[in-house]
Design a protein around this motif. Structure first.
Motif, short mmCIF file in Angstrom:
data_model
loop_
_atom_site.label_atom_id
_atom_site.label_comp_id
_atom_site.label_asym_id
_atom_site.label_seq_id
_atom_site.Cartn_x
_atom_site.Cartn_y
_atom_site.Cartn_z
N HIS A 64 29.53 -33.38 44.37
CA HIS A 64 28.55 -33.95 43.41
C HIS A 64 28.03 -32.82 42.50
CE1 HIS A 64 27.50 -37.49 46.23
NE2 HIS A 64 28.03 -36.65 47.08
N HIS B 193 30.64 -43.54 50.54
CA HIS B 193 29.89 -42.78 51.53
C HIS B 193 29.49 -43.80 52.61
CE1 HIS B 193 29.27 -40.05 48.15
NE2 HIS B 193 28.62 -39.20 48.92
N LYS C 195 31.83 -36.18 41.29
CA LYS C 195 31.14 -37.45 41.11
C LYS C 195 29.97 -37.31 40.12
CE LYS C 195 31.59 -38.01 46.15
NZ LYS C 195 32.82 -38.77 46.31
N HIS D 180 31.85 -39.12 55.35
CA HIS D 180 30.72 -38.76 56.23
C HIS D 180 31.05 -39.16 57.67
CE1 HIS D 180 27.51 -37.08 53.72
NE2 HIS D 180 27.97 -37.88 52.77
N ASP E 206 31.29 -31.65 50.00
CA ASP E 206 30.13 -32.49 49.62
C ASP E 206 29.15 -31.69 48.76
OD1 ASP E 206 28.49 -34.69 49.42
OD2 ASP E 206 27.71 -34.58 51.46
N HIS F 175 35.46 -34.28 47.78
CA HIS F 175 34.14 -34.93 47.74
C HIS F 175 33.11 -33.91 47.27
CE1 HIS F 175 31.03 -37.62 50.07
NE2 HIS F 175 30.38 -36.85 49.21
FE FE Z 1 28.36 -37.04 49.06
#
Ligand code: FE
Ligand code: NIG
Length: 435
Positions: A96, A264, A163, A286, A338, A94
């Motif tokens: 970004h 998410h 992502k 999460h 994350d 995960h």
């Molecule tokens: Fe995220």
């Protein structure tokens, strides 16, 4: 075995503890409950890999007695691990990375007491990362992503889910996915691209979110699928982002276009999981807020619950996901960074392991299974990644440590000395001479 002319054979020897993670789980799915503690440790171990695939795993003494190896010793590159610890490379399931700037104003506002949601409502948050991404050229974005991937590899990560999600128009979401593909082509590890067009409703659709959802379903998802730019579609399903009904619509569009889904959930408020679980997401991430009923519901599925405690740390939250409840109920759990500019600017899986142990009371062994084999399940890559076994990809991380628990124990330092990504060796900056 015959060596192809271009296949490099590499033998790691004198590994003090090799964590193979190779024992199968009881139901053939991701690891649950006590299975998370089974690391399949081989002491004084050796691993031979050829052309990006692991060929054999065993004890150093046995490996050196192998007739093929004896005959081919000169062709094999040998690395002496000097009694240190080797893991399967981390699977960071995960992240970004498709953004341009760090969000320093948000960061500073939080030090003065503002919350993540207050900052977003005042014009900061995800929406404030959008303009720079829309303006950026694809190569500029790709450069940022590649730098993040390189930093991840330095800390032992060999597979990364990446992502989009800061463009929020069909054009800039696809540009972000192209940038992810461009960066991945210059990095030896494995990158799993995810379309997160449904990150937040952009400013121009503020009063007509359904129109934006239609654009995600009818433009972004089909185009990303047709151009093979994404494997997964993600939705931020939470207060202030998308509703469970909208997430379901987007999941259905993904399924119609042959893409798998993830979401998410429960970061800011309780997201009801039933409607999403019915569409078999690979992972729900999460999980700060969840009902007892949904924990039981998750335990009955192969969907992985992915915790991202870097976000709790960076947002200064007192509460972390209730990992013990999930594990004790039999939910398969994973850990990821994350990596993003708003809530978790870290590329470090070892730091995430530290948080899992100190803040969520996961054991060091559980945290490692969650960051390797279960991360691989969260990406549908369990047949190639997450454990050290003959036939799997040669993804390894060597740490300056005599005991695997040290990797979660030392924090805010980097003990990774060497990473192997699909058979390509990368020495970490500052690592000493080896072999
Ligand atoms: Fe995220
Ligand atoms: O996972 N929750 C949504 N997305 C990110 C935050 C992204 C951002 O703030 O830029 C997360 O925490």
């Amino acid at each position: 075995m015959k060596l192809a002319a271009n296949a490099r054979a590499v033998l790691l020897v004198n590994i003090g503890q090799l964590l193979t993670l190779r024992s199968p789980s009881a139901n053939g799915g991701p690891r649950r409950g006590r299975e998370l503690r089974e690391l399949g440790i081989v002491e004084d171990a050796a691993v031979l890999y050829v052309g990006g695939k692991v060929v054999c795993v065993g004890q150093t003494k046995e490996a050196l007695r192998d007739p093929w190896l004896k005959k081919n010793r000169k062709k094999v590159i040998e690395i002496d691990c000097e009694g240190q610890v080797v893991f399967p490379g981390f699977v960071d399931s995960h992240t970004h990375p498709a953004f341009i700037n760090p969000r320093l104003v948000d960061f500073e506002k939080r030090t003065a007491g503002a919350t993540y949601e207050e900052i977003a409502e005042a014009g900061g948050g995800i929406r404030s990362s959008v303009e720079p991404v829309r303006r950026a050229r694809r190569n500029e974005l790709a450069g940022k992503i590649l730098a993040a991937l390189e930093e991840m590899a330095e800390q032992g990560t060999t597979t990364v889910e990446a992502k989009s999600g800061y463009g929020l128009t069909p054009e800039s979401e696809l540009k972000s996915l192209e940038a992810i593909r461009g960066a991945a082509s210059q990095w030896p590890g494995t990158v799993v691209p995810t379309l997160l067009g449904a990150h937040v409703v952009p400013q121009e659709f503020k009063d007509c979110s359904q129109k934006y959802v239609e654009s995600v379903c009818k433009e972004m998802v089909p185009q990303a699928a047709r151009r093979k730019l994404a494997w997964f579609v993600d939705v931020f399903c939470d207060r202030g982002a998308f509703t469970a009904g909208e997430a379901r619509q987007i999941f259905e569009a993904a399924a119609d276009n042959g893409l798998r889904v993830r979401a998410h959930v429960g970061q800011l408020s309780e997201t009801p999981l039933g409607p999403l679980l019915a569409l078999r997401p690979a992972s729900l991430d999460h999980m700060d807020h969840i009902s007892e009923e949904d924990i039981q519901n998750l335990a009955a599925h192969d969907t992985v619950a992915t915790f991202v405690p870097g976000a709790n740390y960076f947002l200064g939250l007192e509460k972390y996901p209730a990992a013990r409840k999930f594990i004790d109920a039999g939910v398969p759990v994973a850990l990821a960074t994350d990596y993003n500019p708003g809530s978790s600017p870290t590329a470090s899986m070892p730091f995430v392991l530290s948080l899992a142990c100190t803040q969520m009371k996961m054991s060091p062994a559980e945290s490692i299974s969650a960051a390797t084999i279960n991360g691989a399940w969260a990406l549908g890559l369990q047949d190639r990644k997450g454990s050290v076994e003959a036939g799997k990809d040669a993804d390894l991380a060597l740490f300056e440590a005599k005991d695997y628990r040290e990797v979660a124990y030392w924090f805010a330092s980097n003990r990774c000395v060497l990473a192997v990504l699909n058979g390509v060796l990368i020495a970490s900056a500052g690592s000493g001479e080896l072999g």
